[in-house]
Design an enzyme around this catalytic site. Structure first.
Site, mmCIF file in Angstrom:
data_model
loop_
_atom_site.group_PDB
_atom_site.id
_atom_site.type_symbol
_atom_site.label_atom_id
_atom_site.label_comp_id
_atom_site.label_asym_id
_atom_site.label_seq_id
_atom_site.Cartn_x
_atom_site.Cartn_y
_atom_site.Cartn_z
ATOM 1 N N GLU A 32 72.339 0.670 31.346
ATOM 2 C CA GLU A 32 73.497 0.353 30.500
ATOM 3 C C GLU A 32 73.671 1.295 29.312
ATOM 4 O O GLU A 32 73.965 0.859 28.204
ATOM 5 C CB GLU A 32 73.377 -1.100 29.986
ATOM 6 C CG GLU A 32 73.327 -2.112 31.101
ATOM 7 C CD GLU A 32 72.971 -3.525 30.641
ATOM 8 O OE1 GLU A 32 73.561 -4.475 31.177
ATOM 9 O OE2 GLU A 32 72.103 -3.683 29.766
HETATM 10 C C1 TNX Z 1 71.147 -6.655 31.905
HETATM 11 S S1 TNX Z 1 69.016 -5.780 33.747
HETATM 12 C C2 TNX Z 1 70.183 -5.929 31.249
HETATM 13 C C3 TNX Z 1 69.485 -6.533 30.097
HETATM 14 C C4 TNX Z 1 70.004 -7.904 29.796
HETATM 15 C C5 TNX Z 1 70.243 -8.639 31.070
HETATM 16 C C6 TNX Z 1 70.649 -10.063 30.887
HETATM 17 C C7 TNX Z 1 69.064 -4.601 32.829
HETATM 18 C C8 TNX Z 1 68.413 -3.428 33.326
HETATM 19 N N1 TNX Z 1 69.723 -4.710 31.673
HETATM 20 O O1 TNX Z 1 69.598 -5.698 28.973
HETATM 21 O O2 TNX Z 1 69.050 -8.557 29.012
HETATM 22 O O3 TNX Z 1 71.239 -7.987 31.796
HETATM 23 O O4 TNX Z 1 70.664 -10.730 32.108
#
Ligand code: TNX
Length: 489
Positions: A306
């Site tokens: 992300e």
């Molecule tokens: C996505 S899974 C994220 C996390 C969040 C999560 C909440 C991932 C690699 N990144 O930063 O905590 O969703 O479900």
């Protein structure tokens, strides 16, 4: 077999005639005094059997075995075909033999033995009962080498004691990797002596409140405790996104030389390291150097998820600089599936969570993969719409949905030998303590443990749910705050 109610289900089980009865004069034998690791496993077993039985079982080194009433923990290289974690467990009316090529295998076999005792064995006070184990012959070894669980002390902080409780249960279900998500926008949780403000400032907050952090001594305590349970810690420092806590701690890490504000919300994707600044790479080098030095396991997780605030070309540049740093400190580079876009190679491991195409691209570049599909393994997803805790972005995941899938086919066109295994992450935006952790993790994590350990043959939800149902008494005995899912009989 089904009457034994073992989780994860062993490869092969033969039920024989009779049973073994544990008494207060049963000895636990190990072969040599010198083998401290095996002796420790003996004491671990004695400790686990003590509260409910009241027996003070002696752990004794000898190869000159009497004819009956003993549990033997045997290392035998001839068992090497079962691999590092495989074991055989033979119970007769005279004795119990756990045999493995490596201590890790003995430790896994000991978990199976615990589950063969009456379910009251996990109670914390003495129960008046005959402590018998059915005569059986079990041969067992795992399907996948990597069977993980992830904790997120960044969003809410957990003290060392709670992490240890999580480890205790992981061990019971034969999980072998603990991934610690040590940094995020809301908090920096690991002491880095060359950059002290990371914990001083960046460690001070969490979602909606106050933070905390692990000193390097705390971290080492977790690593050692995990190791005693034959569990390897995988540290994660998430970058270049999810870095607000670091950016708030040091102005010079920001492109405009201005520290950001500390953050206590639950948005994602708004922070980024400054890709063009040399200090960024000095920082990353220092952090990886210090943390790698106190991490005995092979893996170092770099995050990479992300990074919405980082241009794609910058992301690729950044990962191109970070990969050699991880390698310089003798660690295997692990990152979330977005990192497939960067110049990764066959030395790397990608953790699939969201994108099939990213994961397929990673495989094409030679990487191996850990399977953590969000809609199956994310322990922070709600079970049902009205669940008290959890998020819903990846869907609702009840205990059946968490179990009923195959790691080998969940992403199309991935050869099974490229799959290291599976991991269940527990993001902690909505949870604050061990009771909450357990409620989201259990009973779903039992199923993930079985998907990682047991072969596909001869198991499925319709029979698994009965084994899981029988597990409730054991979890009750251990005081686990699991969710009593209506799909479990
Ligand atoms: C996505 S899974 C994220 C996390 C969040 C999560 C909440 C991932 C690699 N990144 O930063 O905590 O969703 O479900």
């Amino acid at each position: 077999m089904s009457s034994l109610n073992l989780i994860p289900k062993p490869q092969s089980v033969t039920i024989d005639e009779g049973q073994f009865a544990l008494t207060d004069s049963t000895f636990i034998y190990v072969q040599t005094e010198a083998d401290k690791t095996v002796k420790k496993i003996g004491h671990y077993l004695a400790d686990k059997l003590k509260p409910a039985t009241g027996f003070d079982l002696q752990v004794v080194a000898t190869t000159d075995l009497p004819t009956n009433n003993h549990i033997n923990l045997i290392i035998d290289e001839a068992n090497s075909s079962l691999g590092e974690e495989g074991y055989t467990l033979q119970v007769t009316s005279d004795m119990v033999n756990v045999t493995a090529a490596q201590p890790a295998g003995l430790f896994r076999g000991v978990q199976t033995l615990r589950q063969l005792f009456p379910s009251q064995i996990e109670q914390s006070t003495v129960v008046d009962l005959e402590w018998t184990v059915p005569a059986v012959t079990i041969e067992d070894s795992p399907r996948f080498a990597y069977r993980g669980a992830m904790l997120d002390p960044a969003r809410h902080f957990y003290p060392v004691s709670e992490v240890k409780q999580y480890i205790d249960l992981m061990a019971y279900f034969k999980l072998n990797f603990l991934h610690l998500h040590l940094t995020d926008d809301q908090g920096w949780r690991i002491e880095i002596t060359s950059w002290p403000k990371l914990t001083e400032i960046g460690g001070s907050t969490a979602v909606d409140g106050l933070g905390g952090y692990y000193t390097q001594a705390d971290y080492t305590e977790i690593v050692n405790y995990a190791q005693e349970h034959f569990i390897t810690v995988v540290p994660e420092i998430d970058m270049p996104g999810h870095t607000n806590a670091a950016l708030a701690s040091y102005a010079k890490l920001n492109c405009d030389d201005t520290a950001t504000e500390l953050y206590t919300g639950i948005e994602v994707g708004f922070s980024s390291f400054c890709i063009d600044k040399e200090i960024t790479y000095q920082f990353v080098d220092d952090v990886i150097r210090e943390l790698a030095a106190i991490t005995p396991g092979p893996y170092f997780h770099i995050g990479g998820d992300e990074s919405n605030k980082t241009e794609e070309a910058d992301f690729i540049t950044f990962m191109g600089r970070v990969l050699p740093i991880v390698q310089k400190y003798d660690k295997t580079f692990v990152a979330w599936d977005e990192t497939a876009k960067a110049g990764i190679d066959d030395s790397t491991v990608i953790q699939h969570w969201k994108s099939d195409s990213n994961t397929q691209m990673a495989i094409a570049k030679g990487a191996k993969v850990i399977m953590s599909p969000g809609n199956r393994t994310y322990l922070d997803m709600k079970y049902y719409e009205d669940s008290r805790l959890g998020l819903t972005w990846a869907g609702l995941i009840n205990t059946e949905a968490a179990y009923s899938w195959d790691p080998a086919t969940v992403v199309p066109d991935i050869p099974e030998e490229k799959i290291l295994g599976i991991e269940a992450p527990l993001w902690s935006e909505t949870i604050e303590n061990i009771a909450d952790l357990q409620w989201l993790a259990y009973p779903r994590l039992c199923g993930h443990a079985e998907l990682g350990w047991s072969s596909k043959n001869g198991r499925g939800w319709d029979e698994y749910k009965h084994r899981l149902s029988a597990m409730k008494t054991r979890l009750d005995g251990m005081g686990v705050n699991y969710f009593d899912d209506p799909v479990v009989p």
